[in-house]
Structure formats: structure tokens, C-alpha cells
Design a protein around this motif. Sequence first.
Motif, PDB file in Angstrom:
ATOM      1  N   PRO A   1       1.132   7.054  13.939  1.00 44.92           N
ATOM      2  CA  PRO A   1       1.482   7.375  12.925  1.00 44.92           C
ATOM      3  C   PRO A   1       0.787   6.152  12.104  1.00 44.92           C
ATOM      4  CG  PRO A   1       2.802   6.226  14.504  1.00 44.92           C
ATOM      5  CD  PRO A   1       1.992   6.479  15.064  1.00 44.92           C
ATOM      6  N   ARG A   2       0.247   6.703  10.667  1.00 43.22           N
ATOM      7  CA  ARG A   2       0.100   5.707   9.779  1.00 43.22           C
ATOM      8  C   ARG A   2       0.287   6.015   8.652  1.00 43.22           C
ATOM      9  NH1 ARG A   2      -6.853   4.855  11.187  1.00 43.22           N
ATOM     10  NH2 ARG A   2      -6.133   3.293   9.055  1.00 43.22           N
ATOM     11  N   VAL A   3       0.300   4.792   7.711  1.00 40.04           N
ATOM     12  CA  VAL A   3       0.920   5.049   6.114  1.00 40.04           C
ATOM     13  C   VAL A   3      -0.556   5.943   5.564  1.00 40.04           C
ATOM     14  CG1 VAL A   3       1.259   4.146   3.833  1.00 40.04           C
ATOM     15  CG2 VAL A   3       2.291   3.380   6.335  1.00 40.04           C
ATOM     16  N   ARG A   4      -0.193   6.756   4.860  1.00 40.51           N
ATOM     17  CA  ARG A   4      -0.884   7.943   4.164  1.00 40.51           C
ATOM     18  C   ARG A   4      -0.540   8.373   3.083  1.00 40.51           C
ATOM     19  NH1 ARG A   4      -3.789  13.022   4.104  1.00 40.51           N
ATOM     20  NH2 ARG A   4      -2.583  13.014   6.715  1.00 40.51           N
ATOM     21  N   ASP A   5      -0.957   8.253   1.196  1.00 36.48           N
ATOM     22  CA  ASP A   5      -0.805   8.090   0.023  1.00 36.48           C
ATOM     23  C   ASP A   5       1.109   8.363   0.599  1.00 36.48           C
ATOM     24  OD1 ASP A   5      -3.110   9.687   0.350  1.00 36.48           O
ATOM     25  OD2 ASP A   5      -2.610  11.897   0.715  1.00 36.48           O
ATOM     26  N   GLY A   6       1.519   7.034   0.804  1.00 37.68           N
ATOM     27  CA  GLY A   6       2.992   6.961   0.941  1.00 37.68           C
ATOM     28  C   GLY A   6       4.116   7.367   1.880  1.00 37.68           C
ATOM     29  N   ALA A   7       3.539   8.312   2.671  1.00 42.79           N
ATOM     30  CA  ALA A   7       4.110   8.541   3.929  1.00 42.79           C
ATOM     31  C   ALA A   7       3.195   8.769   5.034  1.00 42.79           C
ATOM     32  CB  ALA A   7       4.509   9.984   3.625  1.00 42.79           C
ATOM     33  N   ILE A   8       4.583   8.104   6.370  1.00 38.44           N
ATOM     34  CA  ILE A   8       4.102   7.897   7.131  1.00 38.44           C
ATOM     35  C   ILE A   8       3.305   9.452   8.378  1.00 38.44           C
ATOM     36  CG2 ILE A   8       4.616   7.560   9.617  1.00 38.44           C
ATOM     37  CD1 ILE A   8       6.189   5.504   8.312  1.00 38.44           C
ATOM     38  N   GLN A   9       2.092   9.864   8.724  1.00 39.20           N
ATOM     39  CA  GLN A   9       1.200  10.509   8.546  1.00 39.20           C
ATOM     40  C   GLN A   9       0.263  10.290  10.335  1.00 39.20           C
ATOM     41  OE1 GLN A   9       0.718  13.656   5.660  1.00 39.20           O
ATOM     42  NE2 GLN A   9       0.189  12.274   4.358  1.00 39.20           N
ATOM     43  N   TYR A  10       0.491  11.782  10.925  1.00 38.26           N
ATOM     44  CA  TYR A  10      -0.156  11.146  12.337  1.00 38.26           C
ATOM     45  C   TYR A  10      -1.765  11.250  12.225  1.00 38.26           C
ATOM     46  CZ  TYR A  10       3.779  11.464  13.971  1.00 38.26           C
ATOM     47  OH  TYR A  10       5.874  11.947  14.927  1.00 38.26           O
ATOM     48  N   ASP A  11      -2.340  10.268  12.579  1.00 42.19           N
ATOM     49  CA  ASP A  11      -4.081  10.113  12.612  1.00 42.19           C
ATOM     50  C   ASP A  11      -4.430   9.234  13.329  1.00 42.19           C
ATOM     51  OD1 ASP A  11      -6.465  10.606  10.294  1.00 42.19           O
ATOM     52  OD2 ASP A  11      -4.883  10.866   8.911  1.00 42.19           O
ATOM     53  N   GLU A  12      -5.784   9.559  13.365  1.00 45.98           N
ATOM     54  CA  GLU A  12      -6.685   8.716  14.062  1.00 45.98           C
ATOM     55  C   GLU A  12      -5.919   7.298  14.006  1.00 45.98           C
ATOM     56  OE1 GLU A  12     -10.884   9.116  15.764  1.00 45.98           O
ATOM     57  OE2 GLU A  12     -10.898  10.298  14.667  1.00 45.98           O
TER      58      GLU A  12
ATOM     59  N   PRO B   1       2.225   1.697  11.210  1.00 44.57           N
ATOM     60  CA  PRO B   1       3.296   1.392   9.521  1.00 44.57           C
ATOM     61  C   PRO B   1       4.134   0.164  10.492  1.00 44.57           C
ATOM     62  CG  PRO B   1       3.244   3.495  10.184  1.00 44.57           C
ATOM     63  CD  PRO B   1       2.277   3.191  11.717  1.00 44.57           C
ATOM     64  N   ILE B   2       3.440  -0.929  10.167  1.00 44.13           N
ATOM     65  CA  ILE B   2       4.023  -1.800  10.332  1.00 44.13           C
ATOM     66  C   ILE B   2       4.549  -2.515   9.119  1.00 44.13           C
ATOM     67  CG2 ILE B   2       3.450  -4.722  10.931  1.00 44.13           C
ATOM     68  CD1 ILE B   2       1.154  -3.839  12.956  1.00 44.13           C
ATOM     69  N   GLY B   3       6.309  -2.811  10.094  1.00 47.51           N
ATOM     70  CA  GLY B   3       6.707  -2.804   8.259  1.00 47.51           C
ATOM     71  C   GLY B   3       7.522  -2.349   8.091  1.00 47.51           C
ATOM     72  N   TRP B   4       7.356  -1.374   8.005  1.00 48.79           N
ATOM     73  CA  TRP B   4       7.478  -0.478   7.133  1.00 48.79           C
ATOM     74  C   TRP B   4       8.943   0.516   7.991  1.00 48.79           C
ATOM     75  CZ3 TRP B   4       5.582   0.322   1.854  1.00 48.79           C
ATOM     76  CH2 TRP B   4       5.414  -0.608   1.887  1.00 48.79           C
ATOM     77  N   THR B   5       9.789   1.346   6.684  1.00 47.14           N
ATOM     78  CA  THR B   5      10.445   2.053   6.791  1.00 47.14           C
ATOM     79  C   THR B   5      10.593   3.503   6.255  1.00 47.14           C
ATOM     80  OG1 THR B   5      13.299   2.681   7.768  1.00 47.14           O
ATOM     81  CG2 THR B   5      12.432   1.187   5.963  1.00 47.14           C
ATOM     82  N   ASP B   6      11.268   4.157   6.472  1.00 48.47           N
ATOM     83  CA  ASP B   6      11.289   5.598   5.459  1.00 48.47           C
ATOM     84  C   ASP B   6      12.377   6.088   5.211  1.00 48.47           C
ATOM     85  OD1 ASP B   6      11.778   6.199   7.937  1.00 48.47           O
ATOM     86  OD2 ASP B   6      10.454   8.409   8.386  1.00 48.47           O
ATOM     87  N   ARG B   7      13.315   6.019   3.965  1.00 53.04           N
ATOM     88  CA  ARG B   7      14.570   6.685   3.102  1.00 53.04           C
ATOM     89  C   ARG B   7      14.472   8.104   2.897  1.00 53.04           C
ATOM     90  NH1 ARG B   7      17.060   6.095  -1.716  1.00 53.04           N
ATOM     91  NH2 ARG B   7      15.809   4.547  -1.996  1.00 53.04           N
ATOM     92  N   GLN B   8      14.834   8.799   3.510  1.00 55.00           N
ATOM     93  CA  GLN B   8      14.903   9.892   3.752  1.00 55.00           C
ATOM     94  C   GLN B   8      16.220  11.177   3.567  1.00 55.00           C
ATOM     95  OE1 GLN B   8      12.928  12.620   6.576  1.00 55.00           O
ATOM     96  NE2 GLN B   8      11.508  10.895   7.335  1.00 55.00           N
ATOM     97  N   ASP B   9      16.493  12.337   2.644  1.00 57.50           N
ATOM     98  CA  ASP B   9      17.257  13.061   2.417  1.00 57.50           C
ATOM     99  C   ASP B   9      16.812  14.338   2.321  1.00 57.50           C
ATOM    100  OD1 ASP B   9      20.358  13.720   1.878  1.00 57.50           O
ATOM    101  OD2 ASP B   9      20.413  12.256  -0.014  1.00 57.50           O
ATOM    102  N   GLY B  10      17.762  15.160   1.313  1.00 58.59           N
ATOM    103  CA  GLY B  10      17.356  16.453   0.874  1.00 58.59           C
ATOM    104  C   GLY B  10      16.260  16.386  -0.297  1.00 58.59           C
TER     105      GLY B  10
ATOM    106  N   ASP C   1      11.297  -7.015   8.722  1.00 62.05           N
ATOM    107  CA  ASP C   1      11.234  -7.485   9.678  1.00 62.05           C
ATOM    108  C   ASP C   1       9.463  -7.062  10.201  1.00 62.05           C
ATOM    109  OD1 ASP C   1      10.922  -5.113  10.964  1.00 62.05           O
ATOM    110  OD2 ASP C   1      12.667  -5.514  11.696  1.00 62.05           O
ATOM    111  N   GLU C   2       8.838  -6.874  11.353  1.00 60.78           N
ATOM    112  CA  GLU C   2       7.807  -6.192  11.761  1.00 60.78           C
ATOM    113  C   GLU C   2       7.400  -5.610  12.389  1.00 60.78           C
ATOM    114  OE1 GLU C   2       3.848  -7.968  10.575  1.00 60.78           O
ATOM    115  OE2 GLU C   2       5.917  -8.212   8.915  1.00 60.78           O
ATOM    116  N   ALA C   3       8.641  -4.845  12.579  1.00 63.61           N
ATOM    117  CA  ALA C   3       8.494  -3.344  13.783  1.00 63.61           C
ATOM    118  C   ALA C   3       7.528  -2.665  13.642  1.00 63.61           C
ATOM    119  CB  ALA C   3       9.959  -2.894  13.532  1.00 63.61           C
ATOM    120  N   LEU C   4       7.304  -2.800  14.493  1.00 63.80           N
ATOM    121  CA  LEU C   4       5.977  -1.387  14.206  1.00 63.80           C
ATOM    122  C   LEU C   4       6.432   0.245  14.528  1.00 63.80           C
ATOM    123  CD1 LEU C   4       3.784  -3.737  15.747  1.00 63.80           C
ATOM    124  CD2 LEU C   4       3.725  -2.383  17.681  1.00 63.80           C
ATOM    125  N   PHE C   5       7.705   0.186  14.677  1.00 64.05           N
ATOM    126  CA  PHE C   5       8.478   2.372  14.970  1.00 64.05           C
ATOM    127  C   PHE C   5       9.855   1.774  14.247  1.00 64.05           C
ATOM    128  CE2 PHE C   5       5.558   1.317  18.810  1.00 64.05           C
ATOM    129  CZ  PHE C   5       4.528   2.393  18.451  1.00 64.05           C
TER     130      PHE C   5
END
Lengths: 367, 261
Positions: free
Chosen positions: A25-36, A44-53, A63-67
Amino acid sequence: MVVARGDLQQLLDALTAQGYQVLGPRVRDGAIQYDELSSLADLPIGWTDRQDGGFYRLEKRDDEALFGYVVGPSSWKRFLHPPTVTLWRSRRTEEGFELVESPQDPPKYAFFGVRPCELHAISIQDRVFLQGPYVDPIYRSRRAGIFVVAVNCGQAGGTCFCTSMGTGPRARKGFDLALTELLGPERHEFVVEVGSPAGAEILAQVAHRPATPEDRARVAEIEAETSRQMGRQMETAGLKELLYTNLEHPRWEEVASRCLTCANCTMVCPTCFCTTVEDVTDLTGQEAERRRLWDSCFTMEFSYMHGGSVRSSARSRYRQWMTHKLATWQDQFDVIGCVGCGRCITWCPVGIDITQEVAAIRGEPVT
Amino acid sequence: MPTRRQRPKLAVWKFASCDGCQLSLLDCEDELLAVADAVEIAYFPEATRAVVRGPYDVSLVEGSITTPHDAERIRQVRKASRFLVTIGACATAGGIQALRNFQDVEEFITLVYAQPQYIETLERSTPIAEHVFVDFELRGCPINKMQLLEVVNAYLNGRKPNIPTYSVCLECKRQGNLCVMVAHGTPCLGPVTQAGCGALCPAYDRGCYACFGPQDSPNTGSLAHWWQTRLDVPRDDLVRAFRGFNAYAEPFRKESEAHEQ
């Protein structure tokens, strides 16, 4: 075993040293996407995602969470079952035509940060592509050498419902190594579970200590806490019969009034596997090739036969997709085709929610 | 397979348009020599004054019908052509100039021209297919040159062109573009728009402008409802969004009219 945050980079280094191309996982264009990934700093250290429909936003954590997030729009399907592949090429000859070899030489992948729902999705695609009467050689060659580092979820997302589908939030099998992130004011460590001899071999190259009973208890607590946070749920009891006996339910018409037939749900679904093929030629007609592309049961052309499309209405296409995913899939592959990752809900541009559609057909009140 | 002792004769015609689509043919720099080798460019005033008399095997028609003279001329073009392919939003949907279809043309003429009595124009700008039978419609504003090559290529090789009619979303997802509507809240017409551009705008973080017209089963009402209720798009902006290059394509026309105050 337990690996300290400061030593986890060694895991990545060990994989790279063994010739793996590490994806994660990496941050790309404002979302977490799988990449090298080249180092842990790419995560995406210290990031989280808010999701809904129909809604996805990245936010900073305190915090500095990795996942500290769940799944983004892309799944590992992109690497195991790529969106476009050339199947073969040919050249015209005096007598007819000859095939030109196009060798498939996929890189040796290590998937770093595979979520439990995604492990299940991979095992479902294994059934589809490897365990039926016709094996897909492209999937087989890409799947064969992968090294899987799973990550158990420390929190659930707004559209997650893996507990309903029995696919998470903790990985039970299908990995080489599985990590659980332990994060507190005083600690940042990873409990590592070994799932294969290859996993043990890699872990041997990483500084670690044995896990204590407290560490194990913490892993179990995290699983329980995450299970309680699921943003969605789906009742699966009698699901197949429910859908088979409701093929004319008025809800199909209702959902069709919202469905864009844009195919996003099938593209982001980690188990949807449909493809189409197209033949291309050069201008002179001397060379031709056949390409395979991701396709979707939501397109008009998908069900085109002589004279027209069998499923010309949005109603018939949505019903086809959902009954396949949840019911006929069981007859076909002996498993439900949904892993509860929530991608189809989040990435539907108008937020159509498969869990609500099931509830509506059950006759339960829906929002 | 067809034998090719004689190269098929290709003609390029222009009606009300900006020339951008026929320019796409000249833009095929790497492939142009191969195209010129495979077909005889018999009538293409933008490229050459040399004219080979018709009839023509393939006619590419750019532009919409906006004058009585156009309406007559397209019938001549049809008569002179074995295959007639319309190229671009003007030819397939009436183009940006079809915005006048929503207004009173007489009023425009009197406002714009000092000597309006010399202007002879039709009330509406209409696609070619409203006037003559069209064998294939290639969408886009402008068309995608690779798609144009694909149509020529398919014709030469006697096969169906690979021109999908599904949504732009499939292109975005295959390419790995992030959905700008879900992740950024940017209004995007991609879900109701036909693929073909390679999802150009979303790839650069912008919403789709629907240059390729409606996909084969567009649910414009549902998308518009989401824009209004979730993305706070005002009604005027909704009307404008559906009134672009393909304003007069029926699903877009109906949707824009539904939101007109």
C-alpha cells in the motif's frame, strides 16, 4: 514472534535480497493503492481512510501506524489477473498463418500488507482459475511464486463486513507471514505469525523475539475489537435460496433506477474475473493479435448474442451480478463470491450497497 | 480474406465543424504512411487539392447539418460512398453548435449579423444520421486518432472495429486511475459517457466532460441526483454539464431539459 518497528525494514530488505519485487500500500492521488515499495517509508504511515457508499477520503491519524487503514480501490487482482494481456500474436504465411510466441515472464512478486479479506479473494480466484477443468496459464504463472505478507486489521472501515462473510479481520491461512500491528504510547511492534517454510526462512533474517502470552492475548483482543467495528453487515444464512426465490422481487427495479451500469463495482471487486477478448490486426493484415481485457456483466455488450443483448436492462444486469456473486457462485465454485471488503459499496459512484440490497430483499427495513 | 489488388478510395468530407476530427487523420504521424499505402486518399481537401473522382469506398464525414445546402450535400456524399463513417461529436450528435437547438435561431441571427437577410440556416444543428443512413459512428470531441485508425484498419481487414460503447469507468479502472468522484468529490460524467478517450481527464484529476457522448445505457437521472444531493451541484451547473459537445444526444438533452428552471 515479535518484530520491533525499527527492525521491520529488515523484512522488506530480506524479500528484496531474495529477488522479490515488493508491492504494497502507498498513498497515490489521495487514496491507498498497491504499488512498488522500496522501503517502509513508502507505506501510508499515519494515514487512515474514511469510507462510505460512494465516498472515500484519506485522513491523518494521530499516531504513526503503518497499517492504520483498510483497503483502497485496487486489489491484488491487478497483478494476478491483469486488466489487459496479449494472449497471442500471429503472422501471415504462404500457407496460412503462424503463431508468434509471446512469452509470459511475470516478475516474482512479494505482496506486502495483504488483508484477510483479500487472502480469501485470492483463494476464490485460485478456485476459479486453477482448480476447475480449465486452468488459466497466465494466472498460474503469476500466482506461482508470490510471497504473501498478510496484515491483520486493527480497525474496520465504514464499508467493511468481513465478519459477516467469515473472511476476517484476522488471517487464518494463505500467507507466508502474517503481521498484527501493536501500537501504544510506549510500544510499536508487530506480532508475526509464520504460515509457511518460506515465511520461516525470511523471518530468520529479521531480528525478532518470541511472542509472550500477553502479545498473543493482545492479538486476540485486536481481532475482537475490529470485529465489533464493521461498518456494514450481511446476513448470509439461506442467502442462495433467498435470491433464487426472489428473482422477480420489486427491489431489482428499485436498485436499477439508481444503478449507472458503469461497471465500477465489478472492476474493484477482488473476485470478479470476467474478461473479453478482442482481435487486432495491423493495417496490412499481415499480423494479428488477440488481447484479453477485464470485462463486466454490467456492459450491454457482455451478454450480446446474435440479434441483441440478453440483459439489456439495468435490472437484469444488477440481478445477474448480485445473484452470481452471492448465490450461483456457490453452485459454481462451492463458495460465496463476496469477501466483505466493501469496495463495491465505496467505489460505486452513487453508493449502491450490496448489504442493503440483500437486506431489502429479505424484507428488512433499509435506510 | 479480401485480396487487395486495388486500394480502397477514401474521402474526407466536412460539414459544420472545427476541422479537429479530420485533423486527427493527419495527426497519425507514425501511421500516416501506412494508411496512405493501404488506402488511396481520393478526396481530402484539408490535406491535398488533388481530387480523384468518386464513387468512394469509404467516406469519413465530419460536422453537423446546419444549412439547407448541407442537407442536400450530405445526400450527394451518401450516394457517392459505399461506406459512410461519421467522425466526431458534430457529425454524431450535432456538436457544440447544437446548443442553438435550445434557443431561437432567428433571434441569434438578428443579433449577430448586420445583414441577416443573407443568412440561410436551419433551425437546428443535427447529426448526419438524421439525414442519411450511416454505417458507423465514431464518437469524440475530437475523435481519438487510435480509434480512427482502428475503424480504417477493421474496414481494410473485413472485421468489426473494436470500439466499445460502455462507460469511461472501465477505462479508468483498467488503467488504475483513481475515481475522482468518489475520492475527491469531483463531479464526473464518466459513468454515463462512452469510453474511447482513454479516460484522459480523470487521469489528470479532472471530471469527465462527456466528449464521447452517452454510453449505451446511461442512467443520467441517477448520476444527476447524486451530484445534486451529495456533491451540492446547483441545477444551473447540471444543465451546463449535460449541455456540452454532445448536448443534443438524446439522453443528455433530456437530462439537461429536466433541470432547466
